[in-house]
Design a protein around this motif. Structure first.
Motif, mmCIF file in Angstrom:
data_model
loop_
_atom_site.group_PDB
_atom_site.id
_atom_site.type_symbol
_atom_site.label_atom_id
_atom_site.label_comp_id
_atom_site.label_asym_id
_atom_site.label_seq_id
_atom_site.Cartn_x
_atom_site.Cartn_y
_atom_site.Cartn_z
ATOM 1 N N LYS A 1 -5.710 10.241 -14.596
ATOM 2 C CA LYS A 1 -5.020 10.269 -13.547
ATOM 3 C C LYS A 1 -5.744 8.793 -12.755
ATOM 4 O O LYS A 1 -6.152 7.905 -12.607
ATOM 5 N N PHE A 2 -3.926 7.994 -12.088
ATOM 6 C CA PHE A 2 -4.106 7.144 -11.274
ATOM 7 C C PHE A 2 -5.012 7.774 -10.045
ATOM 8 O O PHE A 2 -4.222 8.612 -8.548
ATOM 9 N N ALA A 3 -6.002 8.175 -9.163
ATOM 10 C CA ALA A 3 -7.031 8.590 -8.246
ATOM 11 C C ALA A 3 -6.730 8.229 -7.138
ATOM 12 O O ALA A 3 -6.295 9.519 -5.703
ATOM 13 N N ASP A 4 -7.043 7.048 -7.536
ATOM 14 C CA ASP A 4 -6.867 6.393 -5.492
ATOM 15 C C ASP A 4 -7.351 5.192 -5.358
ATOM 16 O O ASP A 4 -7.452 4.538 -7.040
ATOM 17 N N PHE A 5 -6.906 4.253 -4.476
ATOM 18 C CA PHE A 5 -7.304 2.605 -4.464
ATOM 19 C C PHE A 5 -7.661 2.605 -2.809
ATOM 20 O O PHE A 5 -7.258 3.349 -1.777
ATOM 21 N N ARG A 6 -8.592 0.985 -2.992
ATOM 22 C CA ARG A 6 -8.401 0.618 -1.332
ATOM 23 C C ARG A 6 -8.112 -0.983 -1.664
ATOM 24 O O ARG A 6 -8.505 -1.057 -2.977
ATOM 25 N N THR B 1 0.759 -1.682 -0.301
ATOM 26 C CA THR B 1 0.244 -0.013 -0.136
ATOM 27 C C THR B 1 0.814 1.188 -0.147
ATOM 28 O O THR B 1 0.793 2.104 -0.417
ATOM 29 N N ASP B 2 2.219 1.070 0.770
ATOM 30 C CA ASP B 2 2.724 2.414 0.703
ATOM 31 C C ASP B 2 3.162 2.754 -0.741
ATOM 32 O O ASP B 2 3.785 4.003 -0.987
ATOM 33 N N MET C 1 2.572 6.211 -5.270
ATOM 34 C CA MET C 1 1.881 6.040 -6.994
ATOM 35 C C MET C 1 -0.036 7.371 -7.510
ATOM 36 O O MET C 1 0.322 7.914 -8.429
ATOM 37 N N ILE C 2 -0.204 7.896 -6.248
ATOM 38 C CA ILE C 2 -1.163 8.044 -6.390
ATOM 39 C C ILE C 2 -1.407 9.374 -6.996
ATOM 40 O O ILE C 2 -0.320 10.269 -6.227
ATOM 41 N N GLY C 3 -2.217 10.197 -8.175
ATOM 42 C CA GLY C 3 -1.868 11.158 -8.503
ATOM 43 C C GLY C 3 -1.179 11.000 -9.922
ATOM 44 O O GLY C 3 -0.935 12.046 -10.492
ATOM 45 N N MET C 4 0.031 10.333 -10.638
ATOM 46 C CA MET C 4 0.318 9.694 -11.541
ATOM 47 C C MET C 4 -0.196 10.044 -12.387
ATOM 48 O O MET C 4 -2.066 9.485 -12.694
ATOM 49 N N ALA C 5 -0.075 10.200 -13.835
ATOM 50 C CA ALA C 5 -1.020 11.308 -14.662
ATOM 51 C C ALA C 5 -0.172 10.561 -15.981
ATOM 52 O O ALA C 5 0.574 10.283 -16.242
ATOM 53 N N ARG D 1 -8.302 4.608 -23.751
ATOM 54 C CA ARG D 1 -7.516 3.268 -23.561
ATOM 55 C C ARG D 1 -6.058 3.687 -23.356
ATOM 56 O O ARG D 1 -5.563 2.887 -23.013
ATOM 57 N N GLY D 2 -5.544 4.199 -24.758
ATOM 58 C CA GLY D 2 -4.135 3.064 -24.826
ATOM 59 C C GLY D 2 -3.955 4.634 -23.305
ATOM 60 O O GLY D 2 -2.578 4.003 -23.422
ATOM 61 N N GLY D 3 -3.658 5.805 -23.259
ATOM 62 C CA GLY D 3 -3.006 6.585 -22.296
ATOM 63 C C GLY D 3 -3.263 5.705 -21.120
ATOM 64 O O GLY D 3 -2.287 5.652 -20.211
ATOM 65 N N MET D 4 -4.665 5.598 -20.617
ATOM 66 C CA MET D 4 -4.667 4.597 -19.496
ATOM 67 C C MET D 4 -4.117 3.488 -19.458
ATOM 68 O O MET D 4 -3.058 3.291 -18.040
ATOM 69 N N MET D 5 -3.925 2.502 -20.500
ATOM 70 C CA MET D 5 -2.984 1.111 -20.209
ATOM 71 C C MET D 5 -1.753 1.292 -20.011
ATOM 72 O O MET D 5 -0.731 0.884 -19.154
ATOM 73 N N GLU D 6 -1.219 2.493 -20.461
ATOM 74 C CA GLU D 6 0.398 2.664 -20.324
ATOM 75 C C GLU D 6 0.482 3.191 -18.823
ATOM 76 O O GLU D 6 1.554 2.205 -18.026
ATOM 77 N N LEU D 7 -0.839 4.226 -18.067
ATOM 78 C CA LEU D 7 -0.613 4.177 -16.901
ATOM 79 C C LEU D 7 -0.176 3.025 -15.975
ATOM 80 O O LEU D 7 0.133 2.953 -15.139
ATOM 81 N N LEU D 8 -1.868 2.149 -16.461
ATOM 82 C CA LEU D 8 -1.244 1.270 -15.776
ATOM 83 C C LEU D 8 -0.161 -0.197 -15.790
ATOM 84 O O LEU D 8 -0.211 -0.845 -15.181
ATOM 85 N N GLY D 9 0.354 0.466 -16.700
ATOM 86 C CA GLY D 9 1.302 -0.938 -17.268
ATOM 87 C C GLY D 9 2.035 0.044 -15.816
ATOM 88 O O GLY D 9 3.021 -1.232 -15.134
ATOM 89 N N THR D 10 2.990 1.293 -15.778
ATOM 90 C CA THR D 10 3.825 1.367 -14.240
ATOM 91 C C THR D 10 2.993 0.629 -13.478
ATOM 92 O O THR D 10 3.962 0.753 -12.290
ATOM 93 N N ILE D 11 1.678 1.191 -12.962
ATOM 94 C CA ILE D 11 1.630 0.923 -11.226
ATOM 95 C C ILE D 11 1.196 -0.746 -11.487
ATOM 96 O O ILE D 11 1.121 -1.435 -10.464
ATOM 97 N N GLY D 12 1.467 -2.074 -12.572
ATOM 98 C CA GLY D 12 1.291 -2.861 -12.634
ATOM 99 C C GLY D 12 2.239 -3.609 -12.111
ATOM 100 O O GLY D 12 2.297 -5.209 -11.635
#
Lengths: 159, 158
Positions: free
Chosen positions: A118-123, A8-9, A14-18, A72-83
């Motif tokens: 952006k990656f806004a939040d998670f729980r 979680t830390d 990574m929250i806020g990554m855009a 999806r394009g931009g988002m998948m890239e961002l998701l790859g980073t937090i993946g």
């Protein structure tokens, strides 16, 4: 909310990554194909003459369509980073959990939209089958006049 | 296609959103992939679907979300405006296979439905909130959600 696992830390940092802004051209043909795929014959989405005589004056997008290329394009890239963090969290599978749209202005054919994601939040939650992470991604869409036309909050479930 | 316009005065809490029937087919999923740009093979390839733990390709959640958009824009007509649309992909649905180039095999029909939960005036806008959902042939709500719309208002007649 307070359990400070390493996972979680790392994710919290990574929250806020855009994403880079993505420019999308809204074309009549793309709108028509999208509406046709849904099986929606609404002439506001496909009939130029009809739309011209409507209060919109032009073909508009069905809700949820924002032209090409897709967010999806931009988002998948961002998701790859937090993946990577998700993988280390032992939750490598990602499912689409749903979406929450807010629409402010109609989107017309010919508009040029810019999206910012952006990656806004998670729980974190214990599910029946183990740990689940609910990831919230946020996208805003501006038109060529700089007006906010829509916001989307997508939920991804990592398990 | 002149549809009858829905007005704020026409609805009350509990009013049903005019239901919309949908048939998901393998063909529709292919069209959706092309139209939406979602090319995840989970939605068109058997072996990949199996590797992801589902029996066969499943209907895109976003397609069911788009059906709910269709439900609402049909209901509110040209004079209404959809302010919010939200849904959750809770259950999986499997498309019908095709019998001919144009017709699906016999099988499941889905219904998009909704009911009005609230109506009020805010900032001069006549707002109506609804619970909406997609239900499968068993009556299960695989895609529950909500929508907020602005409807035109018949001018005071006095």
């Amino acid at each position: 909310m307070t359990e400070g696992s390493a996972i979680t830390d790392e994710l919290r940092s990574m929250i806020g990554m855009a994403t880079e802004p993505v420019i999308m051209e809204v074309e009549r043909g793309a709108i028509r194909r999208y509406a046709d795929a849904i099986g929606d014959p609404n002439p506001l989405f496909s009939d130029v003459e009809y739309a011209r005589n409507s209060r919109y004056g032009e073909v508009i997008c069905p809700p949820g369509f924002f032209g090409w290329p897709l967010k999806r394009g931009g988002m998948m890239e961002l998701l790859g980073t937090i993946g990577g963090a998700l993988f280390r969290a032992g939750v490598p599978r990602i499912l689409d959990g749903g979406v929450d749209y807010e629409f402010f202005l109609p989107i017309r054919a010919g508009d040029i939209l810019t999206s910012h994601g952006k990656f806004a939040d998670f729980r974190e939650r214990e599910g029946r089958t183990g740990k689940m992470l609910f990831i919230t991604m946020e996208t805003t869409y501006l038109n060529q006049n700089g007006d906010l036309v829509a916001k989307a909050r997508s939920t991804l479930i990592a398990l | 296609m002149a549809k009858k316009q829905l007005y704020y005065e026409d609805v009350e809490v509990g009013t049903e959103v005019t239901p919309l029937a949908k048939v998901a087919t393998t063909q529709m999923l292919v069209k959706w992939a092309g139209g939406s740009g979602d090319f995840n093979p989970l939605h068109f390839e058997d072996s990949f679907a199996a590797s992801q733990g589902v029996d066969s390709p499943i209907v895109h959640g976003a397609l069911k979300r788009a059906w709910l958009g269709h439900l609402m824009t049909d209901w509110i007509g040209d004079g209404g405006f959809l302010k919010k649309l939200a849904c959750q992909y809770r259950g999986m649905d499997y498309p019908r296979k095709m019998k001919t180039i144009t017709d699906p095999q016999e099988g499941e029909t889905w219904w998009c439905r909704g009911t009005v939960t609230k109506k009020y005036v805010e900032d001069d806008q006549h707002i109506v909130e609804c619970d909406i959902w997609v239900e499968n042939a068993k009556g299960e709500k695989t895609t529950p959600g909500s929508a907020t719309v602005v409807l035109p208002f018949k001018k005071a007649k006095s």
